[in-house]
Structures are given as structure tokens and as C-alpha cells.
Write an enzyme that holds these catalytic residues in place. Structure first.
Site, short mmCIF file in Angstrom:
data_model
loop_
_atom_site.label_atom_id
_atom_site.label_comp_id
_atom_site.label_asym_id
_atom_site.label_seq_id
_atom_site.Cartn_x
_atom_site.Cartn_y
_atom_site.Cartn_z
CE1 TYR A 13 -3.88 2.29 0.89
CE2 TYR A 13 -2.41 3.16 2.59
CZ TYR A 13 -3.57 3.25 1.84
OH TYR A 13 -4.44 4.30 2.05
CE LYS A 52 -3.76 4.98 -1.37
NZ LYS A 52 -4.83 5.46 -2.26
#
Length: 321
Positions: free
Chosen positions: A189, A193
Site C-alpha cells: 500500500y 501510494k
């Protein structure tokens, strides 16, 4: 500060219809808009007069399954409140799904003004336990799921600009504190991002000539994901108290960034949480030294240590001890 994605969120937003408001006359696409942050954004745009394309694949918290229910419920909620919305239930991390997303806006409303990339899910693991499938799935929905709709929308806006119809187009990407500082147990993640931040900066630089502004937010809010991972800090407050972690707190800035009123703001990243907005300042040159010739390894190491002694200490990774 905690990391997030669009998940379940309670509380609606009054729709002002298409007659007036900050976004009157604009057509807005929101991905991952069936729940949480995306739902809050869709309702907030509708309340400011935008016509909204509500995209959601209806998957579970880990990306499994799928249903058209969440997108249709939010579109119906906007319509019931006097606004204008259509549902789109395609997979925006595919070329076909991204194309049909933009086509839905053009077919239903004849234009596209704002794209809010928000869709995503989590598959958290410590790095030594993170399998390749979990890495690929998270990178696909977050990073590829930003790139493909952005590319399709940008192609449309470029064609409009070349035809003499210069748009006032806006893109709001969804990054995270995890992408800015890292987050223990969220290597996939965090990497996705961070990639979104890089994509935002490049898109802002490339698309400005066509009348397109591109910014990113790094929000913190209570969603399906954060309630599970950060149960204590994300808990709803007693009735009557300000709900600092409500997804609706993030949407006002997103609506403003998605409106014509944000003229001149591009290539920026904002942290948004509760009532706080922070302009994030990324990598900048710090202390430096130039020997003028090639370093020996030991000398380079000594120089690096002296530079580090003069540099600001980095902020800690979320979850680090």
C-alpha cells in the site's frame, strides 16, 4: 495520523441539485464512491450542484467479490435528494473499464470536468509474509486504477483543448500518509501510494498546457479499512461531539480542488484530517557537499555522516517503535 482508503462511512450530505453551488454545471467522476470517502465526495459534489458519475465495483475490504449495489445506492441517494447522478460498476483498473467510465460521463452528461481517483483496498502483511498476489492486487487497484482513468480523461481533455474548447479540468488523486512516510505492515500500500504522488506530479506538469490541474490528497478518516486496523483512534465519538474521523470532513477540500475556483493550484499534495489541512512539502535538497572529483568509499562515508548531522531527522514511519 493514520492511513486510509475509501470504505464504509455513515452520514449523508444534502444534495443541492444542478442549479447552483460551487460546482454547478460541472460533471464529476468519483471512483470507489460506493462507500466511505468516495461516497462522501460524491454526495458533497452533488450538494454543490455537480452531476456525478458514481463508480464502484462493490468488492469486499480485501478486493474480493463484487456487486453493483454500492454504486447504485449512492446514485439513488443523490437522485432522491434532488441531484443528478448515474452509477458505473466497471473495473477502472482495466483499459475497457477506464474507457467506459469516461464514456459514461460523456454519454450521460455530454462532458467531463473533474476526475476523483479514490478506489482501493488493503491486503496488509509484514514484508516477509507478503505474497506476490497481494502485492500485485494492491498495486493494480491503487496505482493502475489511478493511471488508466487519468490517461483516458486526459486524452479527452487534450482533444477538447486542440479543438479550441479549452477545459477547466481537475484531477484529484488519493495518496496517503503511508505513501509519504511509510507504514509498517503496509509495504504494498505504501509503495502504491508513493507511486500515486509521483504520478500526480508528472501529470500536473504534462497536462497543464491542456487546461488540466492535478493534485493529490493524503486523507485520514474512518473507513472499513481503518476501523479494523486502528479501532481505538478511529472509533466514533459520543453523539453530539465533533466526529473528527468522519469521511465527510475530507470532502470539502476535494470539492474545492475539483471546482473552477481552484484555478492555479496544481501539482500539490494536501494532508486532510478532521478540521486540519496541511500542504505537504516533498523531497527538497538538504545539506550537500561537492568534492569536485571522485570520492573514495571511506571518504564518501565520512562526508555522508557529516551531511546527516546537519540534516533534519526524518519523521518516523507509521507504526514504527
Amino acid at each position: 495520523m493514520t492511513t486510509n482508503r475509501g470504505g464504509d462511512g455513515d452520514g449523508g450530505a444534502r444534495s443541492g441539485g444542478a442549479g447552483g453551488g460551487l460546482c454547478a454545471g460541472r460533471v464529476v467522476v468519483v471512483t470507489g464512491a460506493g462507500r466511505g470517502l468516495g461516497r462522501a465526495h460524491a454526495l458533497a459534489f452533488a450538494a454543490e450542484g455537480a452531476k456525478v458519475v458514481v463508480n464502484d465495483l462493490g468488492v469486499g475490504a480485501d478486493g474480493a467479490g463484487g456487486s453493483d449495489g454500492p454504486a447504485r445506492r449512492v446514485a439513488d441517494e443523490i437522485t432522491a435528494a434532488g441531484g443528478v447522478a448515474v452509477a458505473h460498476t466497471g473495473d477502472i483498473a482495466t483499459t475497457h473499464g477506464a474507457a467506459s467510465l469516461v464514456a459514461t460521463a460523456l454519454d450521460a452528461f455530454g462532458r467531463l470536468d473533474t476526475l476523483v481517483n479514490n478506489a482501493g483496498f488493503l491486503r496488509d502483511r509484514m514484508l516477509v509474509n507478503l505474497d506476490e498476489d497481494d502485492w500485485d492486487a494492491v498495486m493494480r487497484v491503487h496505482l493502475k486504477g489511478h493511471f488508466l482513468p487519468l490517461r483516458r480523461a486526459a486524452a479527452h481533455w487534450r482533444a477538447e483543448a486542440k479543438a479550441g474548447r479549452a477545459p477547466e479540468a481537475r484531477v484529484i488523486n488519493t495518496a496517503s500518509g503511508a505513501g509519504l512516510l511509510g507504514s509498517v505492515g503496509q509495504g504494498n500500500y505504501s509503495a502504491a501510494k508513493a507511486g500515486i504522488v509521483g504520478l500526480t506530479l508528472v501529470a500536473a506538469a504534462e497536462l497543464g498546457r491542456y487546461g488540466v490541474q492535478v493534485n493529490a490528497i493524503a486523507p485520514a478518516a474512518r473507513t472499513r479499512m481503518t476501523e479494523r486496523t486502528f479501532a481505538e483512534t478511529m472509533a466514533a465519538p459520543p453523539e453530539g461531539e465533533f466526529d473528527a474521523m468522519a469521511p465527510e470532513n475530507v470532502s470539502p477540500l476535494v470539492v474545492w480542488l475539483g471546482s473552477a475556483a481552484s484555478d492555479g493550484v496544481t501539482g500539490r499534495v494536501f494532508e486532510v484530517e478532521a478540521g486540519r489541512i496541511t500542504v505537504m512539502e516533498g523531497w527538497r535538497p538538504g545539506p550537500t557537499v561537492d568534492l569536485g572529483v571522485r570520492w573514495a568509499p571511506v571518504e564518501a562515508g565520512g562526508a555522508a555522516r557529516r551531511l546527516l548531522a546537519r540534516a533534519e531527522a526524518p519523521r518516523p514511519v507509521y507504526g514504527a517503535r
